[in-house]
Structures are given as structure tokens and as C-alpha cells.
Design an enzyme around this catalytic site. Structure first.
Site, PDB file in Angstrom:
ATOM      1  N   GLY A 234       0.714  -1.242   0.068  1.00 37.49           N
ATOM      2  CA  GLY A 234       0.177  -0.002   0.154  1.00 37.49           C
ATOM      3  C   GLY A 234       0.800   1.044  -0.012  1.00 37.49           C
ATOM      4  N   GLU A 272       4.183  -6.844   2.341  1.00 31.92           N
ATOM      5  CA  GLU A 272       4.039  -7.211   1.145  1.00 31.92           C
ATOM      6  C   GLU A 272       3.893  -6.204   0.135  1.00 31.92           C
ATOM      7  OE1 GLU A 272       1.136 -10.509   1.556  1.00 31.92           O
ATOM      8  OE2 GLU A 272      -0.516  -8.865   1.301  1.00 31.92           O
ATOM      9  N   GLY A 274       4.241  -4.071  -3.327  1.00 36.29           N
ATOM     10  CA  GLY A 274       4.280  -4.083  -4.692  1.00 36.29           C
ATOM     11  C   GLY A 274       4.897  -2.779  -5.352  1.00 36.29           C
ATOM     12  N   ARG A 275       3.637  -1.956  -5.279  1.00 33.31           N
ATOM     13  CA  ARG A 275       4.106  -0.706  -6.077  1.00 33.31           C
ATOM     14  C   ARG A 275       5.414   0.137  -5.868  1.00 33.31           C
ATOM     15  NH1 ARG A 275       0.262   2.163  -8.885  1.00 33.31           N
ATOM     16  NH2 ARG A 275      -1.132   0.830  -7.577  1.00 33.31           N
ATOM     17  N   CYS A 350      -8.969   3.724 -30.378  1.00 34.11           N
ATOM     18  CA  CYS A 350     -10.232   4.510 -30.961  1.00 34.11           C
ATOM     19  C   CYS A 350     -11.128   5.027 -29.645  1.00 34.11           C
ATOM     20  CB  CYS A 350     -11.110   3.717 -31.710  1.00 34.11           C
ATOM     21  SG  CYS A 350     -10.046   2.874 -32.945  1.00 34.11           S
ATOM     22  N   TYR A 379       2.175  -2.137 -11.935  1.00 29.65           N
ATOM     23  CA  TYR A 379       0.796  -2.042 -12.280  1.00 29.65           C
ATOM     24  C   TYR A 379       0.723  -1.097 -13.659  1.00 29.65           C
ATOM     25  CZ  TYR A 379       0.045  -3.382  -7.553  1.00 29.65           C
ATOM     26  OH  TYR A 379       0.204  -4.033  -6.215  1.00 29.65           O
TER      27      TYR A 379
HETATM   28  C1  PLP Z   1      -3.585  -8.310  -0.407  1.00 26.66           C
HETATM   29  C2  PLP Z   1      -2.451  -7.168  -1.140  1.00 26.66           C
HETATM   30  N1  PLP Z   1      -1.449  -7.285  -0.439  1.00 26.66           N
HETATM   31  C3  PLP Z   1      -0.271  -6.275  -1.285  1.00 26.66           C
HETATM   32  C4  PLP Z   1      -0.602  -5.608  -2.192  1.00 26.66           C
HETATM   33  C5  PLP Z   1       0.349  -4.667  -2.756  1.00 26.66           C
HETATM   34  O1  PLP Z   1      -0.034  -3.435  -2.842  1.00 26.66           O
HETATM   35  P1  PLP Z   1       0.918  -2.180  -3.427  1.00 26.66           P
HETATM   36  O2  PLP Z   1       1.261  -2.623  -4.440  1.00 26.66           O
HETATM   37  O3  PLP Z   1       0.007  -1.042  -3.121  1.00 26.66           O
HETATM   38  O4  PLP Z   1       2.059  -2.383  -2.259  1.00 26.66           O
HETATM   39  C6  PLP Z   1      -2.104  -5.666  -2.704  1.00 26.66           C
HETATM   40  C7  PLP Z   1      -2.555  -4.898  -3.975  1.00 26.66           C
HETATM   41  O5  PLP Z   1      -3.634  -4.687  -4.279  1.00 26.66           O
HETATM   42  C8  PLP Z   1      -2.918  -6.316  -2.071  1.00 26.66           C
HETATM   43  O6  PLP Z   1      -4.266  -6.671  -2.430  1.00 26.66           O
END
Ligand code: PLP
Length: 410
Positions: A234, A272, A274-275, A350, A379
Site C-alpha cells: 500500500g 508485502e 508491490g508498487r 479509438c 501496475y
Molecule cells: C492483499 C494485497 N497485498 C499487497 C498488495 C500490494 O499493494 P501495493 O502494490 O500497493 O504495495 C495488494 C495490492 O492490491 C493487495 O491486494
């Protein structure tokens, strides 16, 4: 994290020279990714672990760059699980996400997933049944959706209100009673992921403090022997004001203090992300095909579009970019250009929704120049509708890790 702009530009220029028609590309700086992830891991308190949420970008070179640094991967589907296990048979894996199929739960049991993040009571029921059939046990975290007084608002929230994610915290006593009757499911702790796009380090610390308070309260009330707290992902990227990114140094320092003050060092606190891990390392670059005025606005049409790079549309922002001038001009007539104007960058689809940047200032753009969009490592390609209109896919260029370069973190 800073990507090596010179290397990225050289890669795009090389591609532009070789191509015999306008093209577009993703360019990933794996060395920057390595430095960034090493830095994130090193700055966390010892009781905290960093997992990478594979959904943000599951390209194998990205995963291979991250694997030596992160503590493991978080997967959210059988497909991600199969990919990770094919390339990383020994890396710790956790499996979350709503709507898991029996097939996926069974694969998780078979492929040694360390922890399943259970999203509903029905999922628990099916997991216990599959575990019994397989003659084994399953370790789980319960993903809880709870309403906190102090949950910071961001542009994307997955909890604190009615959503499809996790188990409503009010149902915890029912779940715990069920777990008592089903010993093949071992409760190891709790999982939270209430929001994404967090840009405020202090607010994120308050959120974590609230999770810690809740876990300790539940532990006391229900006499639970648990050690794991997964605080989700997040942490966001500030696409609108790139100079004002999430203050990681303040966050990691504050986290050390929080862990100490609240006596959390005996827990395993897992992120955990991601972004915030992979988002900075990628750029999407497109060659300019056309420039045209329309009702007082200036449209710059690039090779590609939101079917490759959906991030700006998905998040509702105008994505930052810079212009990479290219001198080659193959036509026997003057080159269209625009100077000192606000331009709207669109793609080849389009639909008027195919906009990557709106009314953004530009000093000079010519047909044949390239536009480079940074912050496109997460993403981006993976959330895009690649085959809409069946244009060719962009090139994917991975600038390799430079083993001898010093980790110049951040
Ligand atoms: C359960 C869960 N964990 C981790 C993430 C990774 O989130 P972020 O990429 O915002 O760090 C997400 C993203 O939707 C998620 O749904």
C-alpha cells in the site's frame, strides 16, 4: 530510487535507430531495482520482513533481481504461484487474494506455500477439507477487514468499509471457534491490507500502530498463540507531484521506534509491498507519430497508448514525462512540431479515454521525438488490455544489474 537516465536514454536511442517504423518500449533499470530493494530491506527493523507482491510486476527478470534481497514473494493467483515456483522453487511464498479456487488451494498445499491468507469462512472450510484429503495441515493468517477510527483516507481503500476483501473483524470469534474444531488449519496470525496509494509516512505509521493494538487486544481476549502480523502493501508513488515521494527514511525510523515502544519485536512483521518496490524502476517510452490542434488543445499522438500503459487512466492522473529529442527525419517535407505549449499525450486507440498526460507543459515536441514516462515499473504493462486493437506489443528492455557498481541506494 533513481534510475540511470543515461542508460535508459541510450537504450531508447538504440531502439529508435534500429527500428524501421515508429515504436514503443518498456525499459527497466534492474540495477536501480536491486539498489532500491536492498536499501528498503536494510532499513527495516530486524523483526520486519519485506515480501514482494508479484502482482505489481511479475516479469521474470524483475523477480530474479528481487529474489536475493526480499524475504519472499506474495502471490494472488494460481498463475502467479505456478510462475514463482517454476523459477524459484525454494523462495518462501505466501498466497492471498479473494476467490481462491479449490485447484489453487490444493496447489498451495502441494507447492509448499508458507502461509495462506484466508479471505472468508467458506475458504477456510474448503481449505480444511482439502488439507484433510491430502493428509496434511495448512498454516494460515486470517485477513481481516476492520474499521479503525484513525484509518487514513487514500484514493484506493480495500477495507474499513464494506468490500469483498477479508473477513469482517466482528466475525473473528466465530472463526476462532471454527478453528478450534478444525486442527488441520493452524492459525499463525493476522493479515491486513486496508489501502493502497499511501503517500504519508506518519499516517502509515498510525495505521500500523492500530493493527498492532488490535492484534494484541485479540490475542489477550482469545488467548491466541500467534507470532505473524502481515501489514500488507500500500505504499504509494506520487505520480502527481514526483518530487514529493513517500518519506521512507522517516517511515523506517518511525517504525523502529514504534516496534520498540509497543513491544512488537517478538512478532514477525511482514510487509508485502508491490508498487513501492518495482514502480520506480520502469519507464514506458513512445515515439511521437502525430501532432494536431483541436478546439484550442494540442494533441500529441504516440505509438502505443493505454493498452500498454494503463496506469494514468487507472489512477486518474496525468502521468509525468520528459521529451527525448531524436534528430532522424526520413521524410522530404517539414517536420511537425509544437513549442512552449500545453500538450495532451494520447495513444492509438479509438477511445477518448486513451490519454496518458493532459494539458502538460512542453518546451518542444516534434514528430519522431520520444516521450518517456517514468514510474512505470508497477501496475503498468501488467494491468493493461494489451490486445485491444491488436497493435504490436512494446519492446521490453531490461538493463542488467551491474555487479561492480556500488549500491548507491536511493
Ligand atoms: C492483499 C494485497 N497485498 C499487497 C498488495 C500490494 O499493494 P501495493 O502494490 O500497493 O504495495 C495488494 C495490492 O492490491 C493487495 O491486494
Amino acid at each position: 530510487m533513481r534510475i540511470d537516465c543515461e542508460r535508459v536514454i541510450a537504450a531508447i536511442q538504440g531502439l529508435a535507430r534500429r527500428a524501421d517504423e515508429p515504436c514503443c518500449a518498456y525499459v527497466y533499470d534492474l540495477d536501480a531495482l536491486r539498489c532500491h530493494s536492498a536499501h528498503l530491506v536494510a532499513s527495516l527493523p530486524p523483526c520486519c520482513e519485506l515480501f514482494y507482491a508479484v502482482k505489481a510486476n511479475s516479469d521474470v527478470p524483475i523477480l530474479k533481481t528481487l529474489a536475493p534481497w526480499v524475504a519472499g514473494f506474495e502471490v494472488a493467483s494460481g498463475g502467479e504461484l505456478a510462475l514463482v515456483r517454476e523459477h524459484f522453487p525454494d523462495v518462501p511464498v505466501v498466497f492471498g487474494g479473494p476467490g481462491k479456487l479449490d485447484l489453487e488451494l490444493a496447489a498451495a498445499l502441494r507447492l509448499g506455500v508458507e502461509l495462506l491468507h484466508v479471505e472468508s469462512q467458506w475458504e477456510l472450510e474448503r481449505l480444511a477439507w482439502l488439507a484433510r484429503e491430502a493428509g496434511r495441515s495448512a498454516s494460515v493468517l486470517l485477513r481481516l477487514n476492520l474499521s479503525l477510527d484513525d484509518v487514513p483516507a487514500t484514493s484506493l481503500t480495500m477495507g474499513g468499509r464494506a468490500t469483498q476483501f477479508g473477513i469482517e473483524a466482528g466475525r473473528l470469534p466465530e472463526c476462532l471457534a471454527w478453528l478450534d474444531r478444525n486442527p488441520e488449519i493452524r492459525l499463525r496470525g493476522f493479515h491486513f491490507h486496508l489501502l493502497s496509494h499511501q503517500l504519508d509516512a506518519e499516517a502509515h505509521l498510525r495505521l500500523l500502530a492500530a493493527y498492532f493494538r488490535k492484534v494484541r487486544q485479540w490475542q489477550k481476549e482469545h488467548r491466541l498463540d500467534i507470532r505473524h502480523i502481515n501489514v500488507g502493501g500500500g505504499i504509494g508513488i506520487n505520480y502527481r507531484e514526483p518530487d514529493r515521494q513517500f518519506d521512507w527514511p522517516a517511515f523506517s525510523t518511525g517504525l523502529k521506534r514504534l516496534v520498540q515502544e509497543k513491544g512488537m519485536a517478538r512478532y514477525r512483521i511482514r510487509f508485502e509491498l508491490g508498487r513501492y518496490v518495482s514502480g520506480f524502476c520502469g519507464c514506458y517510452a513512445m515515439e511521437v507519430i502525430d501532432i494536431k490542434p483541436c478546439f484550442g488543445r494540442h494533441f500529441v499522438v504516440g505509438r502505443g497508448g493505454t493498452h500498454h500503459f494503463r496506469t494514468p487512466y487507472a489512477q486518474g492522473h496525468s502521468h509525468p514525462f520528459f521529451v527525448l529529442p531524436v534528430e532522424r527525419w526520413p521524410y522530404p517535407f517539414p517536420r511537425p512540431e509544437i513549442r512552449d505549449a500545453e500538450i495532451t499525450v494520447v495513444g492509438q486507440l479509438c477511445t477518448p479515454k486513451d490519454v496518458l498526460a493532459a494539458d502538460a507543459p512542453a518546451a518542444r515536441v516534434r514528430v519522431g521525438d520520444w516521450l518517456v514516462f517514468p514510474y512505470a515499473g508497477a501496475y503498468a504493462w501488467h494491468i493493461s488490455h494489451h490486445d485491444f486493437l491488436r497493435h504490436p506489443h512494446p519492446a521490453h528492455i531490461y538493463l542488467p544489474v551491474e555487479e561492480n557498481r556500488h549500491a548507491a541506494s536511493q
